[in-house]
Design an enzyme around this catalytic site. Structure first.
Site, mmCIF file in Angstrom:
data_model
loop_
_atom_site.group_PDB
_atom_site.id
_atom_site.type_symbol
_atom_site.label_atom_id
_atom_site.label_comp_id
_atom_site.label_asym_id
_atom_site.label_seq_id
_atom_site.Cartn_x
_atom_site.Cartn_y
_atom_site.Cartn_z
ATOM 1 N N GLY A 194 0.810 -1.220 0.000
ATOM 2 C CA GLY A 194 0.000 0.000 0.000
ATOM 3 C C GLY A 194 0.836 1.261 0.000
ATOM 4 O O GLY A 194 0.542 2.223 -0.712
ATOM 5 N N CYS A 195 1.898 1.261 0.784
ATOM 6 C CA CYS A 195 2.754 2.442 0.879
ATOM 7 C C CYS A 195 3.499 2.686 -0.427
ATOM 8 O O CYS A 195 3.708 3.837 -0.828
ATOM 9 C CB CYS A 195 3.728 2.295 2.045
ATOM 10 S SG CYS A 195 2.860 2.195 3.638
ATOM 11 N N THR A 196 3.880 1.612 -1.105
ATOM 12 C CA THR A 196 4.551 1.751 -2.393
ATOM 13 C C THR A 196 3.575 2.302 -3.433
ATOM 14 O O THR A 196 3.924 3.205 -4.199
ATOM 15 C CB THR A 196 5.138 0.402 -2.849
ATOM 16 O OG1 THR A 196 6.115 -0.006 -1.881
ATOM 17 C CG2 THR A 196 5.787 0.507 -4.206
ATOM 18 N N ALA B 65 3.089 6.054 -2.649
ATOM 19 C CA ALA B 65 4.283 6.835 -2.970
ATOM 20 C C ALA B 65 4.481 6.952 -4.476
ATOM 21 O O ALA B 65 4.772 8.040 -5.002
ATOM 22 C CB ALA B 65 5.518 6.216 -2.319
#
Length: 150
Positions: free
Chosen positions: A44-46, A49
């Site tokens: 999710g963070c990738t 970002a």
């Protein structure tokens, strides 16, 4: 406590990927986006970002810097930045002070205490224009861009 439009955003000073201290006061007279995420190089963070990165030119054309903050150490941010070619500022908040001040650290129902995926769009005077909490990573960068148009 979640921030609301019109609130004065809390000040922060945190290290970036090079260990240089970056402060919220480094953006005087311009709007900027600060988003909080749980961990570098996770799915999710990738996604989040990379989507901010893919839309970075539109943020830059609007004169709006993007700043990502997580509890990860600067060295982890360097690996994350280099792996995905991220071109915006990443800051480390291992003590969760900035996250807590922005309402991005706390109880997550069913998952315990941790980072609440959040984004705050700040006005040039340092007040909150819009704030999102518990956001879905996919598509969020475009949502923030739409808010810039309002």
């Amino acid at each position: 406590m979640e921030l609301k439009p019109g609130d004065v955003a809390p000040a922060f000073t945190l290290p970036d990927t090079d260990g240089k201290m970056v402060s919220s006061t480094d953006f005087p007279g311009k709007p900027f986006v600060v988003y909080f995420y749980p961990k570098d190089d996770t799915p999710g963070c990738t996604t989040e970002a990379c989507q901010f990165n893919e839309n970075l030119q539109e943020f830059e054309q609007a004169g709006v810097p993007v700043v990502g903050i997580s509890p990860d150490a600067p060295a982890a941010h360097v690996r994350f930045r280099n792996k995905y070619g991220l071109r915006f500022t990443l800051l480390s908040d291992p003590g969760h002070a900035a996250m807590a001040a922005y309402g991005a650290w706390g109880d997550r129902p069913g998952r315990g205490e941790g980072v609440i995926r959040s984004t705050v769009l700040l006005e040039p005077d340092g007040t909150v224009k819009e704030a999102w909490y518990g956001v879905k990573a996919d598509g969020h960068a475009k949502e923030v861009l739409r808010a810039l148009e309002r």
